[in-house]
Design an enzyme around this catalytic site. Structure first.
Site, PDB file in Angstrom:
ATOM      1  N   HIS A   1      -2.573  -1.184   3.629  1.00  0.00           N
ATOM      2  CA  HIS A   1      -1.711  -0.519   2.821  1.00  0.00           C
ATOM      3  C   HIS A   1      -1.868   1.108   2.681  1.00  0.00           C
ATOM      4  O   HIS A   1      -0.776   1.822   2.636  1.00  0.00           O
ATOM      5  CB  HIS A   1      -1.882  -1.020   1.182  1.00  0.00           C
ATOM      6  CG  HIS A   1      -0.960  -0.379   0.329  1.00  0.00           C
ATOM      7  ND1 HIS A   1      -0.968   0.739  -0.379  1.00  0.00           N
ATOM      8  CD2 HIS A   1       0.398  -0.895  -0.016  1.00  0.00           C
ATOM      9  CE1 HIS A   1       0.052   1.067  -1.076  1.00  0.00           C
ATOM     10  NE2 HIS A   1       0.924   0.159  -1.030  1.00  0.00           N
TER      11      HIS A   1
ATOM     12  N   HIS B   1       1.621 -11.084  -3.300  1.00  0.00           N
ATOM     13  CA  HIS B   1       1.837  -9.526  -2.764  1.00  0.00           C
ATOM     14  C   HIS B   1       0.441  -9.225  -2.225  1.00  0.00           C
ATOM     15  O   HIS B   1      -0.720  -9.334  -2.668  1.00  0.00           O
ATOM     16  CB  HIS B   1       1.855  -8.717  -4.158  1.00  0.00           C
ATOM     17  CG  HIS B   1       1.825  -7.280  -3.895  1.00  0.00           C
ATOM     18  ND1 HIS B   1       1.203  -6.376  -4.783  1.00  0.00           N
ATOM     19  CD2 HIS B   1       2.505  -6.382  -2.989  1.00  0.00           C
ATOM     20  CE1 HIS B   1       1.310  -5.003  -4.541  1.00  0.00           C
ATOM     21  NE2 HIS B   1       2.228  -5.054  -3.536  1.00  0.00           N
TER      22      HIS B   1
END
Length: 266
Positions: A62, A20
């Site tokens: 992100h 991730h």
């Protein structure tokens, strides 16, 4: 027996464990160092986020602001590539893992915010397949997908397993379907979507990615019976990982690939 869905790409074979944002518990997230840390655990796939800078260049990020990961104030949509690519992305890692753990990453070139081009070069060198999440700043889902897909289609070799293109925003999946119909797509959702079957068909997706807290046996089995793959995020505990695998989840997206890979060998 599972039926075959009507998407135009081959059925998707996801790995049991996927990193991730690279491997964000092992190195600063969405950096080349994090991708290399993931590869070092033995992973063959990594997930990361692609966002546009203020001048429309795709980089790994992100958040819509720079503060959490780099410690630098500013909105991503207002900051040019010339500034973004020089930022050290260890601040978020230091805050979460401690300054001692972050010290070995601070100031390294592979811990600066990487461009998508740099990332593809790194992936190919490490023999990794990417799950590319389109992560737009507000109002730029289509544009982010267009730019990311244009670069990926130009850079990714035809003889390598294709990237998986995933997104929460349906506009991004529409662009991915139109620009790269031969590449698999993944529908992201925090909760299990009530209209999952219609959405998977409409956007020609091969996999459904859901927060692990919102998955149960009946839901997983329904998706798999329809012929789709199921991925779950963010799975960092072995007990949770084992339970999800028993439910039939295909892929565990994790910050701790080292922990899951070691524990699931037992």
């Amino acid at each position: 027996m599972a039926s075959s869905p009507a998407f135009s790409v081959p059925p998707l074979r996801l790995p049991r464990v996927m990193g991730h944002r690279g491997a964000l518990a092992l190195a600063p997230e969405n950096t080349l160092a994090s991708i290399e840390a993931a590869a070092g655990t033995g992973l063959t796939w990594v997930e990361f986020d692609v966002m546009l800078t203020g001048d429309g260049q795709p980089v790994l990020m992100h958040d819509k602001t720079l503060k959490r990961t780099t410690g630098t104030p500013g909105a991503m949509a207002e900051t040019p590539l010339s500034v973004v690519q020089g930022l050290d992305a260890t601040a978020g890692f230091a805050r979460k893992r401690g300054t001692a753990a972050a010290a070995r990453f601070h100031g390294r070139d592979d811990c600066r915010v990487p461009t998508l081009e740099q990332t593809v070069e790194h992936l190919l060198a490490l023999d990794l397949t990417p799950n590319v999440e389109i992560k737009p700043t507000p109002g730029l889902a289509e544009k982010t997908a267009e730019v990311a897909l244009e670069r990926l289609l130009r850079l990714w070799p035809a003889d390598r397993p294709p990237p998986l293109i995933s997104a929460f925003e349906w506009e991004a999946l529409t662009v991915a379907r139109e620009m790269a119909p031969h590449w698999p797509r993944g529908l992201l959702s925090h909760k299990f979507p009530k209209d999952w079957e219609a959405a998977m068909t409409l956007y020609d997706c091969a996999s459904l990615h859901v927060n692990w807290r919102h998955l149960g046996k009946a839901k997983v089995q329904a998706v798999k019976a329809a012929g789709y793959a199921v991925a779950s995020y963010t799975v960092n505990q072995l007990a949770v990982a084992r339970r999800l695998l028993k439910l039939g989840v295909d892929c565990l997206i994790t910050d701790r690939p080292d922990r899951l890979l070691a524990g699931l060998r037992d």
